[in-house]
Design a protein around this motif. Structure first.
Motif, mmCIF file in Angstrom:
data_model
loop_
_atom_site.group_PDB
_atom_site.id
_atom_site.type_symbol
_atom_site.label_atom_id
_atom_site.label_comp_id
_atom_site.label_asym_id
_atom_site.label_seq_id
_atom_site.Cartn_x
_atom_site.Cartn_y
_atom_site.Cartn_z
ATOM 1 N N HIS A 308 0.840 -1.195 0.000
ATOM 2 C CA HIS A 308 0.000 0.000 0.000
ATOM 3 C C HIS A 308 0.874 1.243 0.000
ATOM 4 N N ALA A 309 0.384 2.282 -0.644
ATOM 5 C CA ALA A 309 1.152 3.532 -0.738
ATOM 6 C C ALA A 309 1.403 4.168 0.618
ATOM 7 N N ASP A 310 0.616 3.837 1.648
ATOM 8 C CA ASP A 310 0.869 4.398 2.977
ATOM 9 C C ASP A 310 2.017 3.695 3.694
ATOM 10 N N GLY A 311 2.644 2.714 3.025
ATOM 11 C CA GLY A 311 3.772 1.991 3.611
ATOM 12 C C GLY A 311 3.404 0.700 4.298
ATOM 13 N N SER A 312 2.135 0.366 4.324
ATOM 14 C CA SER A 312 1.717 -0.898 4.940
ATOM 15 C C SER A 312 2.049 -2.059 4.016
ATOM 16 N N TRP A 313 2.463 -3.169 4.607
ATOM 17 C CA TRP A 313 2.778 -4.357 3.804
ATOM 18 C C TRP A 313 2.683 -5.607 4.659
ATOM 19 N N PRO A 314 2.088 -6.655 4.183
ATOM 20 C CA PRO A 314 2.316 -7.989 4.719
ATOM 21 C C PRO A 314 2.922 -8.881 3.639
ATOM 22 N N ARG A 315 3.641 -9.880 4.066
ATOM 23 C CA ARG A 315 4.009 -10.985 3.177
ATOM 24 C C ARG A 315 3.660 -12.263 3.918
ATOM 25 N N ALA A 316 3.224 -13.239 3.171
ATOM 26 C CA ALA A 316 2.784 -14.491 3.798
ATOM 27 C C ALA A 316 3.340 -15.665 3.004
ATOM 28 N N ARG A 317 3.603 -16.756 3.715
ATOM 29 C CA ARG A 317 4.183 -17.955 3.102
ATOM 30 C C ARG A 317 3.459 -19.189 3.620
ATOM 31 N N THR A 318 3.062 -20.055 2.702
ATOM 32 C CA THR A 318 2.554 -21.381 3.059
ATOM 33 C C THR A 318 3.503 -22.418 2.468
ATOM 34 N N LYS A 319 4.125 -23.196 3.330
ATOM 35 C CA LYS A 319 5.081 -24.203 2.871
ATOM 36 C C LYS A 319 4.350 -25.410 2.287
ATOM 37 N N PRO A 320 5.018 -26.155 1.416
ATOM 38 C CA PRO A 320 4.395 -27.353 0.840
ATOM 39 C C PRO A 320 3.890 -28.295 1.920
ATOM 40 N N GLY A 321 2.653 -28.775 1.769
ATOM 41 C CA GLY A 321 2.075 -29.708 2.721
ATOM 42 C C GLY A 321 1.437 -29.063 3.932
ATOM 43 N N GLU A 322 1.598 -27.745 4.101
ATOM 44 C CA GLU A 322 1.009 -27.054 5.247
ATOM 45 C C GLU A 322 -0.285 -26.342 4.840
ATOM 46 N N HIS A 323 -1.091 -26.009 5.843
ATOM 47 C CA HIS A 323 -2.382 -25.373 5.586
ATOM 48 C C HIS A 323 -2.553 -24.070 6.365
ATOM 49 N N THR A 324 -1.468 -23.578 6.919
ATOM 50 C CA THR A 324 -1.466 -22.268 7.562
ATOM 51 C C THR A 324 -0.444 -21.393 6.839
ATOM 52 N N ALA A 325 -0.321 -20.165 7.288
ATOM 53 C CA ALA A 325 0.640 -19.250 6.667
ATOM 54 C C ALA A 325 1.406 -18.498 7.746
ATOM 55 N N THR A 326 2.688 -18.336 7.531
ATOM 56 C CA THR A 326 3.486 -17.445 8.368
ATOM 57 C C THR A 326 3.416 -16.059 7.756
ATOM 58 N N VAL A 327 3.052 -15.082 8.582
ATOM 59 C CA VAL A 327 2.770 -13.734 8.078
ATOM 60 C C VAL A 327 3.690 -12.725 8.752
ATOM 61 N N HIS A 328 4.351 -11.906 7.941
ATOM 62 C CA HIS A 328 5.131 -10.765 8.419
ATOM 63 C C HIS A 328 4.377 -9.501 7.973
ATOM 64 N N GLN A 329 4.235 -8.533 8.901
ATOM 65 C CA GLN A 329 3.513 -7.310 8.568
ATOM 66 C C GLN A 329 4.273 -6.091 9.070
ATOM 67 N N GLY A 330 4.187 -5.011 8.302
ATOM 68 C CA GLY A 330 4.804 -3.756 8.714
ATOM 69 C C GLY A 330 4.008 -2.575 8.215
ATOM 70 N N GLY A 331 4.432 -1.370 8.613
ATOM 71 C CA GLY A 331 3.718 -0.164 8.224
ATOM 72 C C GLY A 331 2.604 0.181 9.197
ATOM 73 N N PRO A 332 1.829 1.221 8.903
ATOM 74 C CA PRO A 332 0.835 1.712 9.856
ATOM 75 C C PRO A 332 -0.391 0.817 10.018
ATOM 76 N N ARG A 333 -0.683 -0.058 9.037
ATOM 77 C CA ARG A 333 -1.886 -0.895 9.135
ATOM 78 C C ARG A 333 -1.529 -2.366 8.998
#
Length: 378
Positions: A308-333
């Motif tokens: 997002h232009a306000d600097g907010s960002w998440p990135r998420a990863r789901t590894k093979p065989g898994e059904h959840t995601a590891t999420v990294h988030q930054g910025g104001p939202r």
């Protein structure tokens, strides 16, 4: 042209509509290839121009397929480069797939005598279909790009149609008044000028930028409009003020790629949001302006980023065989939290409220969607 295009037009009509439709005959009779003599096809890392007249059979096959043909990338129109020329960038104009054009026109509920404004002239094909149904004198088409309006006017004339073709800003003052306004470009907000140009009892049809939502609404006595979000879906290019769209958020992406931010676990696997129309539309209404990117890591993990232009960002990863995601988030939202909230609602209720929602538009264009206790205003 040595190739008979009419059987191809008949095939397109059969694919895009049905014999009982009032649009059957316009599709049969309109030579779409005239409006798209050159177009771009996507290839690895860019776009390659195709020159239709160089291979007439391939030309009519492409033109009469129910598919979108990209005609401009960045500021470079396919008409201005030779066949085989490669460019990079994002599409900024196209000849929309005919089935979607017909769907938008059907939502307008056109009848003989209606004066219609076709917003976003593009190739001129949608205006040609409207002219065939209503007559040239009842059709006005407008685009912000002077080259597009000039070329469309010439090609419309070639096929025997002479509607009013105007260069102008769809969000600005509109020329005249209309019974129907049909927008082939998406808008972040309904311009007040549309409501001012609609005649009493008039109807507008448009899509909302960054969503798959088709809004249909009839003008009310107070100068606003009331209607509904259609149950079907569509996505058009968004309105633009210049030759190209703003730059992509590469600086935010760099941060999202390298920073750890705040780390958490989502109980859902990574989702390609833009393929999940309801989720994408709900998320855009909650946080307009998100740029979505997806990818696959070397180990096969599925990755997604929201920028997002306000600097907010998440990135998420789901590894093979898994059904959840590891999420990294930054910025104001915390944008990924918004996404998960929407997905929980979807899981708990079996649907999301956005499609089929009631639409209420004030005279200044403020739009509220509401259904099942949910509301969104933009």
């Amino acid at each position: 042209m040595r190739v008979d295009w009419k059987p191809y037009a008949a095939g397109l009509a059969a694919e895009a509509t049905h014999p009982g439709s009032r649009w059957w005959e316009p599709l049969h009779a309109t030579p779409r290839h005239v409006f798209v003599p050159r177009w771009y096809t996507a290839d690895a890392g860019g776009w390659t121009c195709v020159d239709g007249p160089a291979d007439e059979k391939a030309w009519v096959e492409a033109a009469f397929t129910d598919a979108t043909l990209v005609t401009r990338v960045g500021a470079v129109h396919a008409d201005d480069v030779p066949g085989g020329h490669r460019v990079t960038g994002r599409p900024t104009s196209s000849s929309t797939l005919p089935g979607l054009v017909v769907s938008m026109l059907e939502h307008a509920r056109l009848v003989p005598g209606h004066r219609v404004l076709d917003l976003a002239t593009g190739s001129g094909y949608s205006a040609a279909l409207a002219c065939h149904l209503l007559g040239d004198e009842l059709v006005t088409t407008l685009d912000i790009d002077p080259y597009l309006t000039e070329a469309a006017a010439e090609r419309l004339d070639l096929v025997g149609h002479r509607p009013q073709v105007i260069t102008g800003d769809a969000a600005g003052t509109l020329p005249g008044s209309y019974d129907r306004i049909v927008s082939m470009v998406s808008v972040p907000r309904i311009p007040a000028s549309w409501l001012q140009a609609l005649r009493p009892g008039g109807r507008l049809v448009t899509t909302v930028a960054g969503t798959g939502l088709i809004i249909t609404a009839g003008k009310t006595p107070d100068g606003g409009a009331v209607g509904q979000v259609a149950r079907d879906r569509a996505a058009f290019m968004a309105t633009r003020a210049g030759h190209d769209y703003p730059d992509l958020l590469d600086d935010v992406f760099t941060t999202a790629m390298t920073d750890d931010g705040e780390v958490g676990i989502s109980l859902f696997p990574v989702l390609d949001v833009m393929r999940a129309w309801e989720v994408w539309s709900m998320l855009t209404l909650a946080a307009p302006g998100i740029e979505h990117r997806t990818g696959t890591d070397d180990d096969g993990s599925r990755m997604t980023w929201m920028l997002h232009a306000d600097g907010s960002w998440p990135r998420a990863r789901t590894k093979p065989g898994e059904h959840t995601a590891t999420v990294h988030q930054g910025g104001p939202r915390r944008l990924y939290d918004l996404l998960d909230d929407i997905r929980w609602r979807w899981l708990e209720r079996g649907e999301l409220p956005v499609y089929g929602a009631k639409v209420t538009i004030t005279p200044d264009g403020e739009t509220t969607l509401s259904r099942d206790g949910w509301t969104a205003t933009f």
